[in-house]
Motif scaffolding. Structure first.
Motif, PDB file in Angstrom:
ATOM      1  N   LYS A  61      38.428  29.756  33.721  1.00 12.87           N
ATOM      2  CA  LYS A  61      39.675  29.347  33.077  1.00 12.87           C
ATOM      3  C   LYS A  61      39.677  27.849  32.788  1.00 12.87           C
ATOM      4  O   LYS A  61      40.141  27.408  31.742  1.00 12.87           O
ATOM      5  CB  LYS A  61      40.861  29.717  33.967  1.00 12.87           C
ATOM      6  N   ASN A  62      39.136  27.071  33.708  1.00 18.60           N
ATOM      7  CA  ASN A  62      39.103  25.617  33.551  1.00 18.60           C
ATOM      8  C   ASN A  62      37.853  25.116  32.824  1.00 18.60           C
ATOM      9  O   ASN A  62      37.626  23.907  32.761  1.00 18.60           O
ATOM     10  CB  ASN A  62      39.213  24.941  34.928  1.00 18.60           C
ATOM     11  N   LYS A  63      37.047  26.034  32.317  1.00 17.75           N
ATOM     12  CA  LYS A  63      35.831  25.719  31.556  1.00 17.75           C
ATOM     13  C   LYS A  63      34.862  24.826  32.346  1.00 17.75           C
ATOM     14  O   LYS A  63      34.298  23.873  31.817  1.00 17.75           O
ATOM     15  CB  LYS A  63      36.199  25.078  30.223  1.00 17.75           C
ATOM     16  N   ASN A  64      34.676  25.170  33.622  1.00 16.71           N
ATOM     17  CA  ASN A  64      33.777  24.414  34.485  1.00 16.71           C
ATOM     18  C   ASN A  64      32.417  25.084  34.674  1.00 16.71           C
ATOM     19  O   ASN A  64      31.630  24.627  35.484  1.00 16.71           O
ATOM     20  CB  ASN A  64      34.407  24.233  35.877  1.00 16.71           C
ATOM     21  N   ILE A  65      32.167  26.165  33.950  1.00 19.87           N
ATOM     22  CA  ILE A  65      30.928  26.915  34.140  1.00 19.87           C
ATOM     23  C   ILE A  65      30.105  26.896  32.864  1.00 19.87           C
ATOM     24  O   ILE A  65      30.616  27.169  31.785  1.00 19.87           O
ATOM     25  CB  ILE A  65      31.222  28.383  34.545  1.00 19.87           C
ATOM     26  N   GLU A  66      28.828  26.549  33.021  1.00 21.53           N
ATOM     27  CA  GLU A  66      27.880  26.674  31.910  1.00 21.53           C
ATOM     28  C   GLU A  66      27.309  28.081  31.989  1.00 21.53           C
ATOM     29  O   GLU A  66      26.459  28.374  32.831  1.00 21.53           O
ATOM     30  CB  GLU A  66      26.777  25.627  32.026  1.00 21.53           C
ATOM     31  N   ILE A  67      27.778  28.963  31.126  1.00 19.56           N
ATOM     32  CA  ILE A  67      27.475  30.393  31.200  1.00 19.56           C
ATOM     33  C   ILE A  67      25.974  30.674  31.198  1.00 19.56           C
ATOM     34  O   ILE A  67      25.481  31.429  32.042  1.00 19.56           O
ATOM     35  CB  ILE A  67      28.166  31.159  30.042  1.00 19.56           C
ATOM     36  N   ASN A  68      25.232  30.087  30.267  1.00 22.25           N
ATOM     37  CA  ASN A  68      23.788  30.373  30.188  1.00 22.25           C
ATOM     38  C   ASN A  68      23.067  29.957  31.466  1.00 22.25           C
ATOM     39  O   ASN A  68      22.199  30.680  31.963  1.00 22.25           O
ATOM     40  CB  ASN A  68      23.163  29.688  28.976  1.00 22.25           C
ATOM     41  N   LEU A  69      23.410  28.798  31.998  1.00 23.86           N
ATOM     42  CA  LEU A  69      22.811  28.337  33.240  1.00 23.86           C
ATOM     43  C   LEU A  69      23.186  29.264  34.395  1.00 23.86           C
ATOM     44  O   LEU A  69      22.342  29.633  35.211  1.00 23.86           O
ATOM     45  CB  LEU A  69      23.259  26.902  33.535  1.00 23.86           C
ATOM     46  N   ALA A  70      24.463  29.670  34.436  1.00 27.88           N
ATOM     47  CA  ALA A  70      24.929  30.558  35.504  1.00 27.88           C
ATOM     48  C   ALA A  70      24.205  31.905  35.470  1.00 27.88           C
ATOM     49  O   ALA A  70      23.842  32.444  36.520  1.00 27.88           O
ATOM     50  CB  ALA A  70      26.439  30.758  35.389  1.00 27.88           C
ATOM     51  N   ILE A  71      23.983  32.440  34.286  1.00 23.43           N
ATOM     52  CA  ILE A  71      23.277  33.719  34.152  1.00 23.43           C
ATOM     53  C   ILE A  71      21.839  33.585  34.643  1.00 23.43           C
ATOM     54  O   ILE A  71      21.356  34.417  35.415  1.00 23.43           O
ATOM     55  CB  ILE A  71      23.334  34.234  32.693  1.00 23.43           C
ATOM     56  N   LEU A  72      21.165  32.537  34.220  1.00 22.66           N
ATOM     57  CA  LEU A  72      19.776  32.318  34.635  1.00 22.66           C
ATOM     58  C   LEU A  72      19.659  32.163  36.152  1.00 22.66           C
ATOM     59  O   LEU A  72      18.833  32.807  36.811  1.00 22.66           O
ATOM     60  CB  LEU A  72      19.202  31.091  33.928  1.00 22.66           C
ATOM     61  N   ILE A  73      20.522  31.330  36.709  1.00 24.34           N
ATOM     62  CA  ILE A  73      20.499  31.124  38.161  1.00 24.34           C
ATOM     63  C   ILE A  73      20.845  32.416  38.889  1.00 24.34           C
ATOM     64  O   ILE A  73      20.245  32.745  39.922  1.00 24.34           O
ATOM     65  CB  ILE A  73      21.468  29.984  38.553  1.00 24.34           C
ATOM     66  N   SER A  74      21.795  33.190  38.361  1.00 24.59           N
ATOM     67  CA  SER A  74      22.197  34.448  38.997  1.00 24.59           C
ATOM     68  C   SER A  74      21.061  35.454  39.047  1.00 24.59           C
ATOM     69  O   SER A  74      20.860  36.135  40.056  1.00 24.59           O
ATOM     70  CB  SER A  74      23.393  35.063  38.267  1.00 24.59           C
ATOM     71  N   ILE A  75      20.318  35.557  37.957  1.00 27.20           N
ATOM     72  CA  ILE A  75      19.192  36.507  37.910  1.00 27.20           C
ATOM     73  C   ILE A  75      18.181  36.182  39.001  1.00 27.20           C
ATOM     74  O   ILE A  75      17.774  37.056  39.773  1.00 27.20           O
ATOM     75  CB  ILE A  75      18.529  36.493  36.517  1.00 27.20           C
ATOM     76  N   PHE A  76      17.807  34.909  39.097  1.00 30.08           N
ATOM     77  CA  PHE A  76      16.820  34.538  40.111  1.00 30.08           C
ATOM     78  C   PHE A  76      17.441  34.499  41.511  1.00 30.08           C
ATOM     79  O   PHE A  76      16.751  34.714  42.510  1.00 30.08           O
ATOM     80  CB  PHE A  76      16.143  33.219  39.742  1.00 30.08           C
ATOM     81  N   GLY A  77      18.755  34.265  41.590  1.00 31.56           N
ATOM     82  CA  GLY A  77      19.452  34.335  42.867  1.00 31.56           C
ATOM     83  C   GLY A  77      19.458  35.744  43.430  1.00 31.56           C
ATOM     84  O   GLY A  77      19.299  35.949  44.640  1.00 31.56           O
ATOM     85  N   ILE A  78      19.627  36.729  42.563  1.00 33.12           N
ATOM     86  CA  ILE A  78      19.572  38.134  42.991  1.00 33.12           C
ATOM     87  C   ILE A  78      18.180  38.462  43.521  1.00 33.12           C
ATOM     88  O   ILE A  78      18.034  39.087  44.578  1.00 33.12           O
ATOM     89  CB  ILE A  78      19.970  39.071  41.833  1.00 33.12           C
ATOM     90  N   LEU A  79      17.158  38.025  42.818  1.00 34.67           N
ATOM     91  CA  LEU A  79      15.783  38.232  43.278  1.00 34.67           C
ATOM     92  C   LEU A  79      15.569  37.576  44.642  1.00 34.67           C
ATOM     93  O   LEU A  79      15.027  38.176  45.575  1.00 34.67           O
ATOM     94  CB  LEU A  79      14.795  37.674  42.256  1.00 34.67           C
ATOM     95  N   GLY A  80      16.030  36.333  44.781  1.00 32.46           N
ATOM     96  CA  GLY A  80      15.914  35.624  46.051  1.00 32.46           C
ATOM     97  C   GLY A  80      16.691  36.310  47.167  1.00 32.46           C
ATOM     98  O   GLY A  80      16.239  36.353  48.317  1.00 32.46           O
ATOM     99  N   ALA A  81      17.862  36.862  46.846  1.00 33.85           N
ATOM    100  CA  ALA A  81      18.670  37.556  47.848  1.00 33.85           C
ATOM    101  C   ALA A  81      17.971  38.809  48.363  1.00 33.85           C
ATOM    102  O   ALA A  81      18.016  39.110  49.559  1.00 33.85           O
ATOM    103  CB  ALA A  81      20.034  37.914  47.262  1.00 33.85           C
ATOM    104  N   ILE A  82      17.312  39.516  47.468  1.00 32.12           N
ATOM    105  CA  ILE A  82      16.561  40.712  47.882  1.00 32.12           C
ATOM    106  C   ILE A  82      15.435  40.316  48.826  1.00 32.12           C
ATOM    107  O   ILE A  82      15.261  40.907  49.901  1.00 32.12           O
ATOM    108  CB  ILE A  82      16.009  41.465  46.646  1.00 32.12           C
ATOM    109  N   ILE A  83      14.691  39.289  48.449  1.00 36.68           N
ATOM    110  CA  ILE A  83      13.583  38.814  49.291  1.00 36.68           C
ATOM    111  C   ILE A  83      14.113  38.286  50.626  1.00 36.68           C
ATOM    112  O   ILE A  83      13.618  38.654  51.699  1.00 36.68           O
ATOM    113  CB  ILE A  83      12.763  37.731  48.553  1.00 36.68           C
ATOM    114  N   GLY A  84      15.146  37.442  50.575  1.00 35.97           N
ATOM    115  CA  GLY A  84      15.712  36.850  51.786  1.00 35.97           C
ATOM    116  C   GLY A  84      16.291  37.887  52.737  1.00 35.97           C
ATOM    117  O   GLY A  84      16.126  37.784  53.958  1.00 35.97           O
ATOM    118  N   SER A  85      16.973  38.887  52.195  1.00 36.32           N
ATOM    119  CA  SER A  85      17.548  39.945  53.036  1.00 36.32           C
ATOM    120  C   SER A  85      16.463  40.715  53.767  1.00 36.32           C
ATOM    121  O   SER A  85      16.601  41.029  54.951  1.00 36.32           O
ATOM    122  CB  SER A  85      18.378  40.910  52.187  1.00 36.32           C
TER     123      SER A  85
END
Length: 130
Positions: free
Chosen positions: A60-84
Motif C-alpha cells: 500500500k505504501n509502495k515500499n516493495i520492489e516487486i521484481n526483486l521481491a519475487i526473485l528473492i522469494s524464489i531462492f528463499g523458498i529453495l533455501g527454506a527447503i534446504i535449511g529445514s
C-alpha cells in the motif's frame, strides 16, 4: 498470559521488519522452555500471517520492489527447503549454538552500523563547525 505477551512483542518487532521470529524463538525457548526445533517450527507458522499483514501495508505504501521481491522469494523458498531438512537432522544443542552465533553476528553488525553512522555524523558536524 505469557503467550499473549510473547505474541504481541514478536508481532510488533515483526511488523517493523526487524525479525520478530528471532525474538519469538528466543522467548519461546527462554520463557516457555520449548525445545529449539519446536520453537523454530512454531516461528514458521507465526511468520505466515504476520508477514502477510506487513506485505499488504508495505505494498500500500509502495515500499516493495516487486521484481526483486519475487526473485528473492524464489531462492528463499529453495533455501527454506534446504535449511529445514538440515535443521531436522541437527542435534538440539548444536542448533542452539548456531542460533546463538547467528544472533551474535547480527548484534555485532548492528553495533558496527551504529558506530559508522555516529562517526559519519561526528565528521559532518566537525566540518560544519570549522
Amino acid at each position: 498470559m505469557t503467550e499473549i505477551i510473547i505474541g504481541i512483542v514478536s508481532g510488533i518487532v515483526s511488523g517493523t521488519g526487524m525479525g520478530g521470529g528471532t525474538i519469538l524463538i528466543f522467548l519461546l525457548t527462554f520463557m516457555l522452555g520449548i525445545e529449539q526445533h519446536i520453537a523454530q517450527a512454531t516461528n514458521l507458522i507465526f511468520f505466515i500471517p504476520t508477514s502477510m499483514v506487513a506485505i499488504l501495508v508495505n505494498l500500500k505504501n509502495k515500499n516493495i520492489e516487486i521484481n526483486l521481491a519475487i526473485l528473492i522469494s524464489i531462492f528463499g523458498i529453495l533455501g527454506a527447503i534446504i535449511g529445514s531438512n538440515i535443521s531436522i537432522h541437527i542435534n538440539v544443542g548444536i542448533l542452539k549454538k548456531c542460533f546463538g552465533i547467528f544472533l551474535a553476528i547480527i548484534t555485532i553488525n548492528e553495533i558496527y552500523s551504529i558506530f559508522k553512522l555516529y562517526r559519519k555524523e561526528y565528521k559532518n558536524k566537525k566540518k560544519k563547525g570549522k
